[in-house]
Design an enzyme around this catalytic site. Structure first.
Site, short mmCIF file in Angstrom:
data_model
loop_
_atom_site.label_atom_id
_atom_site.label_comp_id
_atom_site.label_asym_id
_atom_site.label_seq_id
_atom_site.Cartn_x
_atom_site.Cartn_y
_atom_site.Cartn_z
N SER A 185 107.33 -5.71 -31.20
CA SER A 185 106.60 -6.91 -31.60
C SER A 185 107.32 -8.22 -31.29
O SER A 185 106.69 -9.25 -31.19
CB SER A 185 106.28 -6.84 -33.08
OG SER A 185 107.48 -6.76 -33.83
N HIS A 213 101.37 -2.45 -32.88
CA HIS A 213 100.99 -3.54 -31.96
C HIS A 213 100.34 -3.02 -30.68
O HIS A 213 100.04 -3.80 -29.79
CB HIS A 213 102.22 -4.39 -31.61
CG HIS A 213 102.63 -5.28 -32.74
ND1 HIS A 213 102.07 -6.52 -32.96
CD2 HIS A 213 103.52 -5.10 -33.74
CE1 HIS A 213 102.61 -7.07 -34.03
NE2 HIS A 213 103.50 -6.22 -34.53
N LYS A 243 96.17 -5.12 -37.96
CA LYS A 243 96.44 -6.04 -36.85
C LYS A 243 95.18 -6.14 -35.97
O LYS A 243 94.25 -6.81 -36.37
CB LYS A 243 97.72 -5.62 -36.13
CG LYS A 243 98.90 -5.91 -37.05
CD LYS A 243 100.25 -5.50 -36.55
CE LYS A 243 101.28 -5.91 -37.60
NZ LYS A 243 102.37 -4.96 -37.74
C1 LIG Z 1 103.11 -4.59 -39.01
C2 LIG Z 1 103.82 -3.34 -38.70
C3 LIG Z 1 103.84 -2.29 -39.62
C4 LIG Z 1 103.25 -2.42 -41.00
O1 LIG Z 1 101.86 -2.40 -40.97
P1 LIG Z 1 101.04 -2.99 -42.21
O2 LIG Z 1 99.72 -2.35 -42.07
O3 LIG Z 1 101.00 -4.47 -42.04
O4 LIG Z 1 101.74 -2.58 -43.45
C5 LIG Z 1 104.47 -1.11 -39.26
N1 LIG Z 1 105.06 -0.98 -38.06
C6 LIG Z 1 105.08 -1.97 -37.15
C7 LIG Z 1 105.74 -1.77 -35.83
C8 LIG Z 1 104.45 -3.18 -37.43
O5 LIG Z 1 104.48 -4.16 -36.55
#
Ligand SMILES: *Cc1c(COP(=O)(O)O)cnc(C)c1O
Length: 395
Positions: A185, A213, A243
């Site tokens: 990310s 992502h 996301k």
């Molecule tokens: C955002 C993210 C998470 C967590 O996801 P949420 O649904 O926001 O709790 C886990 N792993 C990665 C790589 C992320 O970018």
């Protein structure tokens, strides 16, 4: 209030503020779309993970409203007691089709999915090979498992092979896993999954890909694993529903046995109340939309490529992203923060990311264009980037 607690909090807060690490959280007034309002100021929003613009999508809103009418506002219990609604089953079946796996288990967040799935499989006496740039929720899930954690240099296949060989040949561990983000990310680079799968086969590693992502973004929407056609090879595909999918929640996709087991051994699944009906129905609608058409996905990439080309032409260092995630690398921490602050004053909301989230001296402003941005918004953002970049002597 306990005096010890009071002293502790004061010390911590003062130290964070003195080191410029205390984060004042902005409040977004109204919806989190391509343009947002903060303190009454309209800003072009390049900070969300709402890749496909689904967080404010009319069809998802409608689906959520219908679910409230038909199922109420809460699931009522954890999934194993009587919180598994027909809507949850529909969601998991839809996600399995989306991911190309036999089955899926849904959790209430991506963070929860990693806390649940990693410790359910990996135990004391096992070893986890973990890419050094993995997300915090992976790191915490690994710690919680009690397994030995072995850091692997970022996307370094020689290092992975060497450490996989050492761990498996040592005879010290019952099982060995390799765990990685699908898309990283902070830089927007993609895990080298074909090579990873080869190495995993050679040493019988369990493979776990966190594609938070990648879903909605890679593989025409289906994610990084499908992008490489490795749905049958990667053992555990974890993802988030917050996301690109635009709502909230997380999941793990894999074989039927894996999911059957996680449903009895994943602690956040067993001890935390299920996703609400409105969330569940909205997520299902989002996944169906992504499966039915690549329109939003294509728009996201078009916008990502447009923004990247514009920033590069202006002379900014945009790193080596392979996805729409577009870092503008500034370097020095204070300058990075000043740059982000000036962008905001001029009308662009793009957050600075500095140590300890990224290595020292690689401070950056991270841009996340979405399918919901128009060319005009991106052109306006580029003009502001040019103005502030020149003013601070960055370009
Ligand atoms: C955002 C993210 C998470 C967590 O996801 P949420 O649904 O926001 O709790 C886990 N792993 C990665 C790589 C992320 O970018």
């Amino acid at each position: 209030m306990s005096q010890i607690l009071k002293d502790y909090l004061n010390t911590q807060l003062t130290e964070l503020k003195d080191n410029g690490l205390y984060n004042e959280i902005d409040v977004v007034e109204g919806e989190n779309g391509p343009v947002i309002s903060i303190d009454g100021q309209e800003l072009i929003n390049l900070s969300s993970n709402n890749y496909l613009g689904l967080a404010t999508d009319e069809d998802l809103k409608q689906a959520a409203k219908e679910a409230v009418d038909s199922h109420g506002v809460g699931a009522g219990a954890v999934r194993t007691i009587n919180g598994t609604l027909d809507l949850h089953k529909e969601l998991e079946d839809t996600l399995a089709e989306f991911k190309g796996t036999e089955a899926v288990i849904a959790f209430t967040s991506g963070f929860n999915a990693n806390q649940g799935a990693i410790p359910a499989i990996m135990k004391k006496g096992d070893a986890i090979l973990s890419d050094e740039l993995n997300h915090a929720s992976i790191i915490d899930g690994c710690r919680l498992s009690g397994a030995k954690i072995i850091r692997v240099n970022h996307s370094d296949m020689d290092d992975l092979r060497k450490k996989a060989k050492e761990a498996t040949e040592s005879g010290e561990y019952n099982k060995v896993m390799f765990i990685t983000d699908g898309v990283f990310s902070m830089d927007g680079d993609v895990a080298l999954l074909p090579e990873i799968v080869e190495i995993a086969k050679e040493f019988d590693l369990i493979t776990y890909v966190d594609d938070a992502h990648g879903s909605g973004v890679m593989g025409k929407g289906a994610g990084t694993v499908k992008h490489f056609g490795l749905e049958k090879e990667v053992d555990m595909q974890m993802g988030t529903l917050s996301k690109a999918i635009g709502v909230v929640g997380g999941y793990v996709a894999g074989s039927q046995e894996l999911i059957d087991y996680l449903k009895v051994a994943g602690r956040p699944f067993l001890f935390s109340t299920a996703l609400t009906p409105a969330d569940t129905k909205a997520i299902t609608e989002a996944v169906r939309k992504i499966m039915a058409s690549t329109e939003l996905h294509d728009k996201l990439w078009e916008n990502g490529d447009y923004l990247k080309a514009g920033l590069k032409n202006l002379g900014f260092d945009i790193g080596h992203s392979e996805t729409p995630i577009t870092p503008v690398i500034i370097g020095e921490e204070k300058l990075t923060q000043e740059f982000s602050k000036r962008l905001k004053e001029e009308g662009v909301y793009a957050k600075s990311i500095v140590f300890p989230t990224v290595p020292r001296g690689t401070g950056r402003v991270r841009n996340m264009p979405t399918a919901a941005h128009t060319k005009e918004m991106l052109d306006d953002a580029l003009k502001i980037y040019e103005k502030v970049g020149k003013e601070l002597g960055i370009i």
